[in-house]
Design an enzyme around this catalytic site. Structure first.
Site, PDB file in Angstrom:
ATOM      1  N   ASP A  12      -3.255   6.833   0.676  1.00 60.09           N
ATOM      2  CA  ASP A  12      -2.438   5.684   0.287  1.00 60.09           C
ATOM      3  C   ASP A  12      -1.696   5.102   1.488  1.00 60.09           C
ATOM      4  OD1 ASP A  12      -1.308   3.853  -1.390  1.00 60.09           O
ATOM      5  OD2 ASP A  12       0.091   5.226  -2.351  1.00 60.09           O
ATOM      6  N   HIS A  29      -7.549  -1.271   5.536  1.00 57.31           N
ATOM      7  CA  HIS A  29      -8.677  -0.531   4.947  1.00 57.31           C
ATOM      8  C   HIS A  29      -9.711  -0.148   6.013  1.00 57.31           C
ATOM      9  CE1 HIS A  29      -6.959  -1.145   1.092  1.00 57.31           C
ATOM     10  NE2 HIS A  29      -7.262  -2.417   0.983  1.00 57.31           N
ATOM     11  N   LEU A 123     -19.843  21.369   3.923  1.00 54.29           N
ATOM     12  CA  LEU A 123     -18.807  20.715   3.112  1.00 54.29           C
ATOM     13  C   LEU A 123     -19.409  19.935   1.935  1.00 54.29           C
ATOM     14  CD1 LEU A 123     -15.768  19.768   2.859  1.00 54.29           C
ATOM     15  CD2 LEU A 123     -16.437  17.804   4.263  1.00 54.29           C
TER      16      LEU A 123
END
Ligand code: FPP
Length: 243
Positions: A12, A29, A123
């Site tokens: 955020d 972004h 991962l």
């Protein structure tokens, strides 16, 4: 150091970071995507097994059309450019969320990245995209109810394990650690069921400023948390309680 098996991150603060620099939100972004790339690699190299990133919530569709389109564009660009690297780093990629709302080209890129990385064993990287936890739980409840209505299940068969395995996150384990950047301290419809025993780590740092050393701080904080899952853990605690 005890590592979380699963970290989930609410990335955020992109918009505020850009505003502080007097730039458009899209600039935030773009920087946020670069940071996500770095954190994915860092988690992979540290041997974290599961990482979920909240890339786009079901509520984010209500943002101005231009911002939504831009976010979809950078997701697609990220997948087009990064899939090869993900394979090299042995990272398996998948998505949770309502993909029926995602543009066709993004959907295709998601499928391609999923297929290309399907055999990777390092991962497990999950993007929560067009994701809302209440919607996820609602779908699971509906599916179970349909099985009851069809006579396949009795209401008594419904237990926590059945609900967990009916959620889109299955078989990824519940997050041990949930990180949220930018000073907000809420879940915003993210992994509500799965967060029952998660540890939370909130930082004021805006996502575009989040670095590997901030990740290190979150991991150190996690490693000294005592997770009791509602029980008591040590003889010390038992003695204190009995006095
Ligand atoms: C929150 O910042 C962030 C989002 C809604 C999108 C998160 C997306 C990225 C970091 C980029 C895409 C990621 C990848 C991995 C391709 P905000 O816009 O809500 O910021 P604000 O709260 O300051 O307005």
């Amino acid at each position: 150091m005890t590592l979380p098996k699963h970290i989930a991150i609410i990335m955020d603060g992109n918009g505020r970071w850009a505003q502080l620099k007097r730039k458009p939100r899209t600039f935030g972004h773009i920087k946020g995507t670069r940071v996500a790339k770095k954190i994915i690699t860092a988690c992979s190299r540290r041997g974290i097994k599961n990482l979920t990133l909240y890339a786009f919530s079901s509520e984010n569709w209500f943002r101005p059309q231009a911002e939504v389109s831009f976010l979809m564009k950078i997701l697609r660009r990220y997948l087009d450019r990064e899939t090869e690297n993900l394979v090299k780093e042995n990272i398996r990629f998948s998505v949770i969320g309502d993909l029926s709302r995602v543009p066709a080209d993004v959907y295709k890129a998601i499928l391609q990245a999923g297929e290309a990385t399907a055999q990777c064993t390092g991962l497990n990287l999950v993007f929560a995209l067009s994701y809302g936890s209440r919607q996820e739980i609602t779908l699971a409840v509906r599916e179970i109810a349909e099985r009851v209505a069809a006579g396949e299940l009795s209401p008594d068969d419904i237990d926590e394990a059945m609900i967990s395995t009916s959620l889109s996150t299955y078989p990824t384990p519940d997050p041990d650690l949930i990180v949220r950047t930018s000073g907000e301290q809420r879940l915003s419809n993210f992994l509500l069921w799965q967060a029952a025993y998660s540890e939370f780590y909130f930082t004021e740092v805006l996502w575009p400023n989040f670095t590997e050393s901030h990740l290190e701080e979150a991991l150190s904080a996690f490693s000294v948390r005592q997770r009791r899952y509602g029980k008591v853990s040590t003889n010390d605690n038992l003695e204190k309680l009995s006095n």
